[in-house]
Design an enzyme around this catalytic site. Structure first.
Site, PDB file in Angstrom:
ATOM      1  CE  LYS A   1      11.841   2.332  27.676  1.00  0.00           C
ATOM      2  NZ  LYS A   1      12.387   0.997  27.688  1.00  0.00           N
TER       3      LYS A   1
ATOM      4  CB  SER B   1      -3.445  22.909 -14.728  1.00  0.00           C
ATOM      5  OG  SER B   1      -3.497  21.718 -13.967  1.00  0.00           O
TER       6      SER B   1
ATOM      7  N   GLY C   1      11.993  -3.447  20.278  1.00  0.00           N
ATOM      8  CA  GLY C   1      12.827  -4.650  20.269  1.00  0.00           C
ATOM      9  C   GLY C   1      14.148  -4.497  19.557  1.00  0.00           C
TER      10      GLY C   1
ATOM     11  NE  ARG D   1      13.841  -0.502  32.497  1.00  0.00           N
ATOM     12  CZ  ARG D   1      12.976  -1.513  32.376  1.00  0.00           C
ATOM     13  NH1 ARG D   1      12.383  -1.725  31.221  1.00  0.00           N
ATOM     14  NH2 ARG D   1      12.703  -2.283  33.390  1.00  0.00           N
TER      15      ARG D   1
ATOM     16  CB  CYS E   1      -3.983  18.187 -13.297  1.00  0.00           C
ATOM     17  SG  CYS E   1      -2.983  18.669 -14.703  1.00  0.00           S
TER      18      CYS E   1
ATOM     19  CG  HIS F   1      12.592  -4.185  -8.289  1.00  0.00           C
ATOM     20  ND1 HIS F   1      11.724  -5.170  -8.702  1.00  0.00           N
ATOM     21  CD2 HIS F   1      12.748  -3.358  -9.341  1.00  0.00           C
ATOM     22  CE1 HIS F   1      11.383  -4.950  -9.958  1.00  0.00           C
ATOM     23  NE2 HIS F   1      12.002  -3.855 -10.375  1.00  0.00           N
TER      24      HIS F   1
ATOM     25  CG  MET G   1      18.529  -0.072  19.805  1.00  0.00           C
ATOM     26  SD  MET G   1      18.867   1.655  19.825  1.00  0.00           S
ATOM     27  CE  MET G   1      17.365   2.261  20.476  1.00  0.00           C
TER      28      MET G   1
ATOM     29  NE  ARG H   1       5.317   2.944  23.336  1.00  0.00           N
ATOM     30  CZ  ARG H   1       6.047   1.946  22.946  1.00  0.00           C
ATOM     31  NH1 ARG H   1       7.298   2.124  22.614  1.00  0.00           N
ATOM     32  NH2 ARG H   1       5.555   0.735  22.872  1.00  0.00           N
TER      33      ARG H   1
ATOM     34  CE1 TYR I   1      -7.131  22.399 -10.661  1.00  0.00           C
ATOM     35  CE2 TYR I   1      -7.557  24.755 -10.736  1.00  0.00           C
ATOM     36  CZ  TYR I   1      -7.193  23.582 -11.377  1.00  0.00           C
ATOM     37  OH  TYR I   1      -6.884  23.584 -12.712  1.00  0.00           O
TER      38      TYR I   1
HETATM   39  C1  PEP Z   1       1.489  15.822 -16.034  1.00  0.00           C
HETATM   40  O1  PEP Z   1       2.412  15.778 -16.835  1.00  0.00           O
HETATM   41  O2  PEP Z   1       1.645  16.019 -14.829  1.00  0.00           O
HETATM   42  C2  PEP Z   1       0.118  15.601 -16.493  1.00  0.00           C
HETATM   43  C3  PEP Z   1      -0.897  15.733 -15.668  1.00  0.00           C
HETATM   44  O3  PEP Z   1      -0.043  15.195 -17.763  1.00  0.00           O
HETATM   45  P1  PEP Z   1       0.163  13.686 -18.255  1.00  0.00           P
HETATM   46  O4  PEP Z   1       0.354  12.858 -17.040  1.00  0.00           O
HETATM   47  O5  PEP Z   1      -1.058  13.334 -19.012  1.00  0.00           O
HETATM   48  O6  PEP Z   1       1.379  13.824 -19.094  1.00  0.00           O
END
Ligand code: PEP
Ligand code: MG
Length: 911
Positions: free
Chosen positions: A29, A795, A107, A98, A863, A468, A109, A352, A883
């Protein structure tokens, strides 16, 4: 030695001294009031006390040295500028105090208005305020002055001295009913004078002292109260939920009062420079004549649409529109503002960059590009993957029929309708009958896990974004509203009450995990237009849909910018096809284990338990054509794109009957005197293979080394499928990936066998098959230089790398105790969701560097689940991977974030 001069720290800044980039010091502000002042906009003069002063106060419990003097000096110069003194009995200067932190905490403070009024200055204010147009009061404007005074006692009492607010409200209601009205505007000066007396008594009763009459004491106490409000329980809670650091502190703005309650030619309002819900251009706001700011927020009287101000006060309206256009141009973004009109004079009280929905973020970014205010890089920077993901969830189709009955925290996005149940067991039962259920609990705990899995959505009356319920639901991708505290849940009675209504088990409710809203009955669900666009069923060039066009434009820009390729994790033809429509540029992980389930399970059992000679070979021979067909289908869907097929990974027990069940069956059969020789043999084998920690046991490459012929069969199936597809005119680019490697020797052994088979199968077909490995065991990351000698690609399996890096069982811990870790701030987000840059991320970095050093040109990807997480995508960009690979649904998110990563690191990378 010359005496050292200590330079006093600067704690107070005049509005003319700051600017919008000083949010850390002046709060949002204060920084924006300074910016508007410097733009020459009509901002009531004032000054800002810094967040550093607040931090010092909170650390020591007293104002830092020098603060009082600096406030005095700034107050004096304010008084000079205004030609009035604070609380002067004849013509008082009044100020508002303020809060204003770096991040907006709506709201949370405190604000105190009309500081400087007392028993004398109220009379001076009345005289000075006389002659209002519309309600000319020759002797002054008593009503206004006494109304302002009662507001001061009320706000000051409540926020500075913790007097219960209801007592003031009750006294106000009493005064109104004595007058026979429900509108506070009907109270005249005498009524308000009486109300001030009543308020003072309430103040005395609760604080044991008279309402302070010294203006400077009022000011100091109000400033202190704002400092302290930083640590008020609700503010602490809000910060925790929004992940706002606890040590920032708030700034305090002391601003000359301007009055919207001086008569019908005065008023107050809020506005957005365009629609924050849809992004549409136009004027969006509310105005309330003859009122002070808090009346708008408190909803005491009904506001009118801002457009009506044009009829009430055209000059102010035109000026406001001009200022709004100027602010948008200056901030190059949607702004929200608060303003007051005091007798036909417009004052800007706040601006703002405004909050907006995910849809509005895309639409506005696109519009601003069209208007030449920002370029496409900036547009890309202004949206994010979390917003895109939100737009990909189905939404409720809402019309006036549906009014929410409660609002909690949007803990896990999506829209879900279903039958209310109160126990996990009932959720499981009804889900088994094919019903959609919403599990309603006060809060969930690990015992509710089965019910949560069975439910369509989860609704709790307690707990925040890291409860949770919230953490587990997000992990499952399940809709969840948490902390809907208007709902009173009675589990034993199997009902909850909300807004005077009772909802019993079996009734239907609908919950919106994005907005946190709860509805009674079934609200129809609408598919996402953005998904329809990605699916190819909405053509952005030919439809009139601002959102789809904006998404298309920004995605196209992201694709042009990004360096990272985006692949998908898919192991069926259908998933592969969908991911390709979503923009996947290949498969980064085809898990082959599901191909061993269903009616192939029996073959696999024979393969694993093979007792008779030749039994294993037979099973493998039967599996080979099935696998070949699996891979052919995937190569077809990914024609021309790389496909990484991972050799079988999961623990053996997943393919065998459960030990306990089998033992019981055998015992029962023995009891009955049946012939159980076969079952006994099976039981003995299952016992032999039983593991205490299957995730650390016989899986991945270990399985390939232990069961002869298994990997060989898979390698042959992959190579044969590729050759068949290539001979048919397609382009297959198989990459064979070995899981769970920890030592180069493991990979070398598999590689030697695989190379022989590949050479034999591919012949002169022109198919090239790469062999690489997952890096998912910490040892592999640390010996990546050696492993790269035997791998054409890596990977990163960040799921296992996180599991083994932290020593957290990935199947158990998130639901079991992460909520506590999040509560304690050990991490801000589950490391299974977003990469732990310092620990697991470091393993990735080491492996990438050492792998590439050993084998320049080594192809690198990821991956694990992190491949589709917005924050993690930025990390993988920074580390230099080639990638990321993620589930089909997250492919667009990864494309967007990969583009943003380039823009945000200031790179001009493009592919
Ligand atoms: C991993 O462990 O990140 C993976 C891609 O293999 P998975 O999840 O199949 O164990
Ligand atoms: Mg793994």
């Amino acid at each position: 030695m010359a005496a050292q001069e200590t330079v006093e720290q600067k704690y107070v800044y005049d509005f003319s001294e700051g600017n919008k980039d000083l949010k850390d010091l002046l709060g949002g502000k204060g920084a924006n009031l300074a910016e508007m002042t410097n733009l020459g906009l009509p901002v009531p003069p004032g000054f800002t006390i810094t967040t550093e002063a607040c931090q010092a106060y909170l650390a020591t419990g007293r104002e830092p040295d020098g603060l009082a003097g600096q406030i005095e000096a700034h107050l004096e110069s304010l008084e000079r500028a205004m030609g009035k003194r604070l609380g002067d009995p004849q013509d008082p200067l009044l100020v508002s105090v303020r809060s204003g932190a770096k991040f907006s905490m709506p709201g949370m403070m405190e604000t105190v208005l009309n500081v400087g009024l007392n028993d004398q200055s109220v009379e001076g204010l009345a005289r000075q305020a006389g002659g209002s147009t519309g309600q000319a009061a020759p002797g002054g404007n008593d009503r206004f002055a006494w109304d302002s005074y009662r507001r001061l006692i009320q706000m000051f009492g409540k926020t500075v001295c913790e007097v219960p607010g209801e007592e003031f409200e009750q006294a106000l209601d009493k005064a109104k009913s004595a007058k026979g009205t429900t509108n506070d505007l009907d109270l005249d000066a005498d009524d308000l004078r009486g109300l001030v007396d009543a308020y003072k008594k309430i103040f005395l009763k609760h604080t044991g002292r008279e309402f302070p009459q010294q203006p400077r004491e009022q000011l100091d106490l109000a400033i202190r109260a704002v400092f302290e409000s930083w640590n008020a329980e609700r503010a602490v809670l809000y910060r925790r939920q929004e992940r706002i650091p606890a040590d920032l502190g708030t700034a305090v703005n002391v601003v000359t009062m301007v009055f919207g309650n001086l008569g019908p030619d005065s008023g107050t309002g809020v506005a957005f420079t365009r629609d924050p819900a849809s992004g549409a251009q136009g004027i969006y706001g509310d105005y309330l004549a003859n009122a002070q700011g808090e009346d708008v927020v408190a909803g005491i009287r009904n506001t009118v649409p801002l457009q009506e101000l044009e009829q009430l006060d055209k000059t102010s309206y035109d000026e406001l529109l001009g200022i709004m256009a100027r602010l948008e141009e200056h901030y190059r973004d949607l702004c929200d503002i608060e303003f007051t009109i005091e007798r036909g004079k417009l004052w800007m009280l706040q601006t703002r960059v405004g909050k907006r929905t995910a849809a509005a973020a895309f639409v506005i970014a696109g519009q601003l590009v069209d208007e030449g205010l920002i370029d496409l890089d900036e547009a890309l920077h202004r949206v994010n993957g979390a917003q895109l993901a939100q737009l990909m969830f189905p939404r409720f189709q809402l019309d006036h029929e549906f009014q929410p009955v409660a609002k909690g925290i949007g803990a896990s996005p999506g829209a879900a309708s279903g039958t209310v149940v109160f126990t996990s067991a009932r959720a499981v039962e009804l889900a088994a009958e094919g019903k959609s259920v919403i599990l309603v609990r006060r809060e969930t705990n690990p015992d509710d896990l089965n019910g949560m899995i069975a439910a369509k959505g989860i609704l709790t009356s307690r707990g925040g974004k890291t409860s949770h319920a919230a953490v587990v639901a997000r992990g499952m991708g399940k809709t969840c509203v948490s902390g809907a505290d208007e709902i009173d849940v009675n589990v034993p009675a199997k009902r909850f009450t909300v807004a005077g209504q009772t909802v019993n088990e079996g009734d239907v409710v609908s919950i919106d995990g994005t907005t946190g809203k709860v509805y009674l009955g079934e609200v129809p669900v609408m598919p996402s237009e953005v998904v329809q666009y990605f699916e190819g069923s909405l053509d952005p060039e030919h439809i009139d849909n601002a959102l789809v066009r904006a998404v298309h434009r920004i995605m196209t820009h992201a694709d042009g910018k990004r360096r990272l390729a985006v692949r998908t994790n898919a192991d069926t033809g259908a998933d592969a096809a969908r991911a390709r429509r979503f923009g996947a540029e290949g498969i980064g992980l085809c898990r082959t284990e599901h191909m061993f389930l269903g009616d192939r399970r029996e073959l696999v059992e024979r393969l694993i338990l093979a007792r008779a000679p030749g039994e294993r070979e037979e099973a493998l021979a039967a599996l080979l054509p099935l696998q070949r067909a699996d891979f052919e289908q995937i190569f077809r869907e990914m024609d021309g794109l790389p496909v990484t097929v991972r050799l079988i990974d999961p623990p053996l027990h997943e393919f065998l009957p459960p030990l306990e069940q089998l033992a019981v069956n055998v015992a029962v059969a023995q009891e009955r005197g049946e012939d159980v020789a076969k079952e006994e043999a099976l039981l003995a084998a299952v016992r032999r293979m039983h593991e205490e920690n299957p995730m650390l046991g016989l899986r991945g490459v270990r399985l390939g080394l232990v069961i002869p012929g298994l990997f060989a069969m898979q390698v042959r199936a992959i190579a044969e499928a590729a050759v068949i597809f290539a001979r048919g005119g397609g382009v297959a680019k198989p990459e064979i990936m070995v899981p769970l490697v920890g030592a180069v020797q493991e990979l070398e052994t598999v590689r030697a066998e695989a190379e022989k088979i590949i050479a034999e199968v591919v012949g002169d077909s022109g198919v090239e098959v790469l062999i690489g490995t997952m890096i998912e065991v910490p040892r592999a990351a640390l010996t990546a230089g050696q492993i790269a000698e035997a791998a054409e690609f890596f990977s990163f399996g960040t799921n296992d790398l996180t599991q083994m890096g932290w020593g957290f069982s990935r199947d158990d811990v998130e639901g079991a105790f992460f909520w506590r870790y999040l509560e304690l701030g050990i991490f801000g987000i589950s490391p299974f969701e977003s990469i732990d840059r310092d620990g697991v991320g470091r393993l990735v970095r080491i492996a990438a560097e050492e792998g590439r050093a050993a084998r320049p040109g080594l192809k690198l990807g990821v991956c694990g689940e992190h491949g589709g997480d917005p924050d993690s995508v930025h990390f993988f960009h920074e580390v230099g991977l080639d990638y990321v690979s993620c589930s089909p649904f997250r492919v667009p998110v990864a494309r967007l974030e990969a583009g943003r990563a380039v823009v945000e690191t200031g790179g001009s990378d493009s592919r």
